[in-house]
Scaffold this motif. Structure first.
Motif, PDB file in Angstrom:
ATOM      1  N   TYR A 374      -4.428   4.667  -6.605  1.00  0.00           N
ATOM      2  CA  TYR A 374      -3.043   5.140  -6.660  1.00  0.00           C
ATOM      3  C   TYR A 374      -2.585   5.241  -8.113  1.00  0.00           C
ATOM      4  CZ  TYR A 374      -2.940   3.927  -1.689  1.00  0.00           C
ATOM      5  OH  TYR A 374      -3.204   3.839  -0.343  1.00  0.00           O
ATOM      6  N   ASP A 375      -1.734   6.228  -8.365  1.00  0.00           N
ATOM      7  CA  ASP A 375      -1.137   6.339  -9.708  1.00  0.00           C
ATOM      8  C   ASP A 375      -0.236   5.151  -9.996  1.00  0.00           C
ATOM      9  OD1 ASP A 375      -2.367   8.750 -10.140  1.00  0.00           O
ATOM     10  OD2 ASP A 375      -0.703   9.932  -9.347  1.00  0.00           O
ATOM     11  N   VAL A 376       0.516   4.764  -8.972  1.00  0.00           N
ATOM     12  CA  VAL A 376       1.480   3.662  -9.106  1.00  0.00           C
ATOM     13  C   VAL A 376       1.172   2.634  -8.026  1.00  0.00           C
ATOM     14  CG1 VAL A 376       3.924   3.029  -9.158  1.00  0.00           C
ATOM     15  CG2 VAL A 376       3.198   5.299  -9.944  1.00  0.00           C
ATOM     16  N   VAL A 377       1.181   1.357  -8.397  1.00  0.00           N
ATOM     17  CA  VAL A 377       0.833   0.277  -7.466  1.00  0.00           C
ATOM     18  C   VAL A 377       1.906  -0.792  -7.490  1.00  0.00           C
ATOM     19  CG1 VAL A 377      -0.819  -1.556  -6.957  1.00  0.00           C
ATOM     20  CG2 VAL A 377      -1.645   0.676  -7.700  1.00  0.00           C
ATOM     21  N   PHE A 493      12.623  -0.357  -4.376  1.00  0.00           N
ATOM     22  CA  PHE A 493      11.941   0.863  -3.927  1.00  0.00           C
ATOM     23  C   PHE A 493      12.658   2.121  -4.424  1.00  0.00           C
ATOM     24  CE2 PHE A 493       9.563  -1.971  -1.320  1.00  0.00           C
ATOM     25  CZ  PHE A 493       8.450  -1.276  -0.869  1.00  0.00           C
ATOM     26  N   THR A 494      13.997   2.072  -4.422  1.00  0.00           N
ATOM     27  CA  THR A 494      14.784   3.219  -4.894  1.00  0.00           C
ATOM     28  C   THR A 494      14.509   3.492  -6.375  1.00  0.00           C
ATOM     29  OG1 THR A 494      16.524   2.759  -3.279  1.00  0.00           O
ATOM     30  CG2 THR A 494      17.109   4.158  -5.147  1.00  0.00           C
ATOM     31  N   ASN A 495      14.463   2.422  -7.186  1.00  0.00           N
ATOM     32  CA  ASN A 495      14.219   2.568  -8.624  1.00  0.00           C
ATOM     33  C   ASN A 495      12.815   3.104  -8.906  1.00  0.00           C
ATOM     34  OD1 ASN A 495      16.768   1.606  -9.240  1.00  0.00           O
ATOM     35  ND2 ASN A 495      16.094  -0.519  -9.466  1.00  0.00           N
ATOM     36  N   ILE A 496      11.825   2.591  -8.178  1.00  0.00           N
ATOM     37  CA  ILE A 496      10.445   3.045  -8.388  1.00  0.00           C
ATOM     38  C   ILE A 496      10.298   4.509  -7.975  1.00  0.00           C
ATOM     39  CG2 ILE A 496       8.052   2.744  -7.592  1.00  0.00           C
ATOM     40  CD1 ILE A 496       8.658  -0.282  -7.446  1.00  0.00           C
ATOM     41  N   ALA A 497      10.953   4.878  -6.854  1.00  0.00           N
ATOM     42  CA  ALA A 497      10.899   6.273  -6.394  1.00  0.00           C
ATOM     43  C   ALA A 497      11.524   7.205  -7.426  1.00  0.00           C
ATOM     44  CB  ALA A 497      11.622   6.406  -5.053  1.00  0.00           C
ATOM     45  N   ALA A 498      12.614   6.761  -8.088  1.00  0.00           N
ATOM     46  CA  ALA A 498      13.289   7.587  -9.089  1.00  0.00           C
ATOM     47  C   ALA A 498      12.435   7.741 -10.352  1.00  0.00           C
ATOM     48  CB  ALA A 498      14.642   6.970  -9.436  1.00  0.00           C
ATOM     49  N   LYS A 499      11.682   6.678 -10.706  1.00  0.00           N
ATOM     50  CA  LYS A 499      10.878   6.716 -11.933  1.00  0.00           C
ATOM     51  C   LYS A 499       9.574   7.494 -11.761  1.00  0.00           C
ATOM     52  CE  LYS A 499      12.577   2.306 -13.770  1.00  0.00           C
ATOM     53  NZ  LYS A 499      12.216   0.903 -14.065  1.00  0.00           N
ATOM     54  N   SER A 503       4.716  11.182  -6.629  1.00  0.00           N
ATOM     55  CA  SER A 503       3.618  10.211  -6.744  1.00  0.00           C
ATOM     56  C   SER A 503       3.369   9.530  -5.402  1.00  0.00           C
ATOM     57  CB  SER A 503       3.962   9.132  -7.791  1.00  0.00           C
ATOM     58  OG  SER A 503       4.135   9.697  -9.061  1.00  0.00           O
ATOM     59  N   LYS A 504       2.151   9.060  -5.270  1.00  0.00           N
ATOM     60  CA  LYS A 504       1.824   8.178  -4.154  1.00  0.00           C
ATOM     61  C   LYS A 504       1.803   6.747  -4.681  1.00  0.00           C
ATOM     62  CE  LYS A 504      -0.839  11.074  -0.978  1.00  0.00           C
ATOM     63  NZ  LYS A 504      -2.143  11.230  -0.279  1.00  0.00           N
ATOM     64  N   VAL A 505       2.600   5.891  -4.044  1.00  0.00           N
ATOM     65  CA  VAL A 505       2.724   4.504  -4.489  1.00  0.00           C
ATOM     66  C   VAL A 505       2.042   3.610  -3.455  1.00  0.00           C
ATOM     67  CG1 VAL A 505       4.298   2.655  -5.145  1.00  0.00           C
ATOM     68  CG2 VAL A 505       4.923   5.049  -5.598  1.00  0.00           C
ATOM     69  N   GLY A 506       1.023   2.874  -3.897  1.00  0.00           N
ATOM     70  CA  GLY A 506       0.331   1.942  -3.005  1.00  0.00           C
ATOM     71  C   GLY A 506       1.017   0.591  -3.038  1.00  0.00           C
ATOM     72  N   VAL A 507       1.378   0.073  -1.866  1.00  0.00           N
ATOM     73  CA  VAL A 507       2.066  -1.226  -1.765  1.00  0.00           C
ATOM     74  C   VAL A 507       1.108  -2.233  -1.140  1.00  0.00           C
ATOM     75  CG1 VAL A 507       4.067  -2.457  -0.849  1.00  0.00           C
ATOM     76  CG2 VAL A 507       4.270  -0.035  -1.493  1.00  0.00           C
ATOM     77  N   PHE A 508       0.815  -3.309  -1.869  1.00  0.00           N
ATOM     78  CA  PHE A 508      -0.141  -4.324  -1.412  1.00  0.00           C
ATOM     79  C   PHE A 508       0.555  -5.682  -1.332  1.00  0.00           C
ATOM     80  CE2 PHE A 508      -2.503  -0.919  -3.268  1.00  0.00           C
ATOM     81  CZ  PHE A 508      -3.662  -0.811  -2.508  1.00  0.00           C
ATOM     82  N   LEU A 509       0.301  -6.381  -0.242  1.00  0.00           N
ATOM     83  CA  LEU A 509       0.953  -7.679  -0.013  1.00  0.00           C
ATOM     84  C   LEU A 509      -0.078  -8.745   0.299  1.00  0.00           C
ATOM     85  CD1 LEU A 509       3.383  -9.601   0.793  1.00  0.00           C
ATOM     86  CD2 LEU A 509       3.102  -8.692   3.109  1.00  0.00           C
ATOM     87  N   CYS A 510       0.118  -9.930  -0.255  1.00  0.00           N
ATOM     88  CA  CYS A 510      -0.559 -11.132   0.219  1.00  0.00           C
ATOM     89  C   CYS A 510       0.538 -12.165   0.437  1.00  0.00           C
ATOM     90  CB  CYS A 510      -1.597 -11.638  -0.773  1.00  0.00           C
ATOM     91  SG  CYS A 510      -2.566 -13.005  -0.113  1.00  0.00           S
ATOM     92  N   GLY A 511       0.936 -12.319   1.702  1.00  0.00           N
ATOM     93  CA  GLY A 511       2.060 -13.197   2.005  1.00  0.00           C
ATOM     94  C   GLY A 511       2.326 -13.246   3.490  1.00  0.00           C
ATOM     95  N   PRO A 512       3.469 -13.806   3.891  1.00  0.00           N
ATOM     96  CA  PRO A 512       3.777 -13.996   5.313  1.00  0.00           C
ATOM     97  C   PRO A 512       4.030 -12.682   6.039  1.00  0.00           C
ATOM     98  CG  PRO A 512       5.658 -14.604   3.952  1.00  0.00           C
ATOM     99  CD  PRO A 512       4.513 -14.352   3.015  1.00  0.00           C
ATOM    100  N   PRO A 513       3.787 -12.656   7.353  1.00  0.00           N
ATOM    101  CA  PRO A 513       3.973 -11.430   8.138  1.00  0.00           C
ATOM    102  C   PRO A 513       5.398 -10.882   8.093  1.00  0.00           C
ATOM    103  CG  PRO A 513       2.760 -13.079   9.411  1.00  0.00           C
ATOM    104  CD  PRO A 513       3.248 -13.749   8.176  1.00  0.00           C
ATOM    105  N   GLU A 528       9.649  10.151   0.932  1.00  0.00           N
ATOM    106  CA  GLU A 528      10.262  11.481   1.043  1.00  0.00           C
ATOM    107  C   GLU A 528       9.262  12.522   0.531  1.00  0.00           C
ATOM    108  OE1 GLU A 528      13.598  10.952  -1.426  1.00  0.00           O
ATOM    109  OE2 GLU A 528      14.622   9.536  -0.083  1.00  0.00           O
ATOM    110  N   ALA A 529       9.712  13.744   0.420  1.00  0.00           N
ATOM    111  CA  ALA A 529       8.845  14.825  -0.055  1.00  0.00           C
ATOM    112  C   ALA A 529       8.400  14.573  -1.507  1.00  0.00           C
ATOM    113  CB  ALA A 529       9.573  16.157   0.060  1.00  0.00           C
ATOM    114  N   GLU A 530       9.283  13.974  -2.287  1.00  0.00           N
ATOM    115  CA  GLU A 530       9.013  13.786  -3.711  1.00  0.00           C
ATOM    116  C   GLU A 530       8.079  12.601  -3.972  1.00  0.00           C
ATOM    117  OE1 GLU A 530      10.176  15.615  -6.529  1.00  0.00           O
ATOM    118  OE2 GLU A 530      10.455  17.034  -4.906  1.00  0.00           O
ATOM    119  N   VAL A 531       8.190  11.542  -3.180  1.00  0.00           N
ATOM    120  CA  VAL A 531       7.404  10.328  -3.415  1.00  0.00           C
ATOM    121  C   VAL A 531       7.003   9.743  -2.065  1.00  0.00           C
ATOM    122  CG1 VAL A 531       9.445   8.837  -3.516  1.00  0.00           C
ATOM    123  CG2 VAL A 531       7.325   8.110  -4.641  1.00  0.00           C
ATOM    124  N   LYS A 532       5.785   9.170  -2.019  1.00  0.00           N
ATOM    125  CA  LYS A 532       5.290   8.605  -0.764  1.00  0.00           C
ATOM    126  C   LYS A 532       4.825   7.171  -1.016  1.00  0.00           C
ATOM    127  CE  LYS A 532       2.323   9.629   3.202  1.00  0.00           C
ATOM    128  NZ  LYS A 532       3.447   9.670   4.135  1.00  0.00           N
TER     129      LYS A 532
END
Length: 540
Positions: A374-377, A493-499, A503-513, A528-532
């Motif tokens: 991913y470009d952004v993680v 999420f709003t700030n990252i989408a604006a910056k 782009s495709k942003v990969g979201v990775f978690l290690c934590g509680p369900p 959205e169409a601009e960012v995923k």
């Protein structure tokens, strides 16, 4: 279940059903399901087999490979099914023995159940009712037959295995969990021999030719007479078949244990021991032929502490480093003993020859290389769930400065949520090192990290207020100040989408369900169409 339930409703078992009714099918169908689940129960704990399968299918489907990392969840689900089918099987047989006993107590030649119960009295070769007289106690049958003795042994072993597997016991008294779990040997031996007594019997195929149950059941008084055309029925039990279900997994498991024994004798050298604050032990080790990927884990054994116990730890080193490391929090008897064996309770440095011998099995787990695609993680760790990200952050940085063409990552947002200040200390060392290296390479914007303290004491709050204006954070020593409370994920999420539009942003978690559900919801609402935003919930 349905197949075997229906299999005992055919003519061969008609006379058996005269005695037992549908309790016969209710005993045999769960037994078949029990065999099937016992075939499955050992496979998820053959970790070297899973590692081989993972490597084979990873090139075709990474999603399928990641499913193999849920092996213990599958193991537990199969165990629940074994417990359920065992309970149904036992209850059905309790009814069966009551029906067998009733057939002997109602002694009348005008009753078909009694006539069937009397068959086999002379030579005892083809009996149908295992209770041979009205004076026989079902308890005696239980403790004097192969089926009874093995059934009791199987049930007791299963009860001990399940009760000792409860999380509170497993975490507080691991040795109890470990030793009682090895009662599975008694369980499987009992399971294989359970059917050798052939207590549940049906009419033989040859007997069906001379005694058609549908035609002869109503003429039982004339059985054996030439003019009746109905011979006395002959009964036999099915040959034991459980071994056919479990012999394969048992052989695989024996091979698994032999591989573990071989690996435990391979030499492992401890190159460095680091005692971090808050009683966290870092072991840096080397082993010939050891190759790892980010996001993987190993099982560690220390023979001087326990020759039986193997414990899993996430690897915190990067594949690019010439060693592999694990950070171990001292939270139990085994970790405390390891801490002391490595000299953690001594003020002076432990000499190399005094360090304990270690055995390593692994690495295991699916490599988390999706991070690099991913470009952004966004990396989100909660509490001790930060450990996989130590390896990932270091590896991404190494790949980035080496201009690795397979790495597309241009920006990393790292979030760490922790309830206590002490837990920050060992990981802050890594972040400080990355902070310095990025500043030297003029890449300070490559990694943005936000550390959140979710709980604090009044005395700590006063100290934070006094030192808040200092150049470095009073808790972590980093230039980025620690934040208090929990993140407002909607704003993040709003700030990252604006910056990062388009782009495709990969979201990775290690934590509680619960946190996973919240992040997944945010990914859906902000894509959205601009960012995923793509939530990789299977990764850690």
């Amino acid at each position: 279940f349905v197949h075997f339930y229906m299999a005992f409703l055919v003519d061969r078992w008609l006379y058996t059903r005269v005695l037992l009714g549908h309790a016969l099918s209710w005993a045999r169908a769960p037994a078949a399901c029990l065999n099937f689940n016992c075939l499955l129960i050992l496979l998820p704990v053959c970790r070297n087999l899973l590692s081989l399968l993972r490597g084979s299918i990873q090139c075709c489907s990474r999603t399928a490979a990641r499913q193999l990392d849920r092996n213990l969840t599958f193991h537990k689900l199969v165990a629940y099914m074994i417990a359920f089918h065992t309970a149904v099987h036992i209850i059905a047989h309790l009814f069966n023995f009551e029906f067998f006993m009733d057939a002997q107590l109602n002694r009348s030649v005008d009753l078909l159940p009694f006539v069937l119960s009397e068959i086999g009295n002379e030579d005892n070769a083809s009996f149908l009712n295992p209770i041979r007289s009205n004076e026989t106690s079902p308890t005696i049958v239980m403790f004097t037959t192969i089926a009874g003795l093995t059934g009791v042994a199987i049930t007791l072993a299963l009860i001990l295995i399940i009760t000792s597997s409860m999380e509170v016991i497993r975490r507080s008294y691991f040795e109890v969990f470990w030793f009682t779990h090895h009662l599975f040997i008694i369980f499987f031996i009992g399971l294989v021999f359970h059917g050798y007594g052939r207590i549940v019997r049906g009419q033989t195929p040859l007997s069906l030719q001379s005694n058609d149950p549908k035609a002869c059941a109503d003429h039982f008084r004339d059985w054996g007479k030439n003019e009746s055309g109905c011979a006395v029925p002959v009964f036999a039990g099915n040959p034991p078949g459980t071994w056919q279900w479990v012999v394969g997994p048992m052989i695989l498991y024996v091979c698994e244990r032999l591989v573990r024994i071989y690996r435990s004798h391979q030499k492992v050298v401890i190159t460095k021991v680091v005692m971090h604050p808050s009683k966290t032990l870092e072991l840096q080790m080397k082993k010939k032929g050891f190759n790892m990927e980010v996001g993987q884990y190993v099982f560690i054994q220390c023979p001087s502490v326990s020759r039986l116990e193997w414990h899993p730890f996430t690897l915190t080193s990067a594949p690019e480093e010439d060693y592999f490391s694990a950070h171990i929090r001292i939270v139990g008897d085994w970790t405390q003993a390891l801490y002391e064996a490595c000299g953690g309770d001594k003020p002076e440095q432990q000499e190399a020859w005094k360090l304990p011998k270690m055995a390593i099995d692994g690495p295991f787990g699916t490599a988390s290389e999706d991070v690099f695609r991913y470009d952004v993680v966004m990396l989100v760790g909660a509490g001790i769930g930060v450990t996989p990200f130590a390896s990932i952050l270091k590896s991404v940085w190494y790949k980035h400065i080496q201009n690795n063409q397979d790495v597309f990552t241009k920006k990393i947002y790292f979030y760490w949520l922790c309830p206590e200040t002490q837990a920050f200390e060992w990981f802050a060392d890594l972040l400080q090192s990355l902070e310095r290296q990025m500043a030297d390479k003029d890449m300070a914007d490559f990694l943005s990290y936000n550390i959140y303290l979710t709980r604090w004491k009044e005395t700590e709050a006063a100290h934070f207020r006094v030192h808040h204006e200092a150049e470095n954070d009073p808790i972590t020593g980093l230039k980025q100040k620690t934040l208090y409370g929990k993140p407002n994920w909607d704003n993040e999420f709003t700030n990252i989408a604006a910056k990062h539009p388009k782009s495709k942003v990969g979201v990775f978690l290690c934590g509680p369900p619960q946190l996973g559900k919240s992040l997944e919801k945010q990914c859906l609402s902000h894509s959205e169409a601009e960012v995923k935003f793509i939530f990789n919930k299977e990764n850690f």
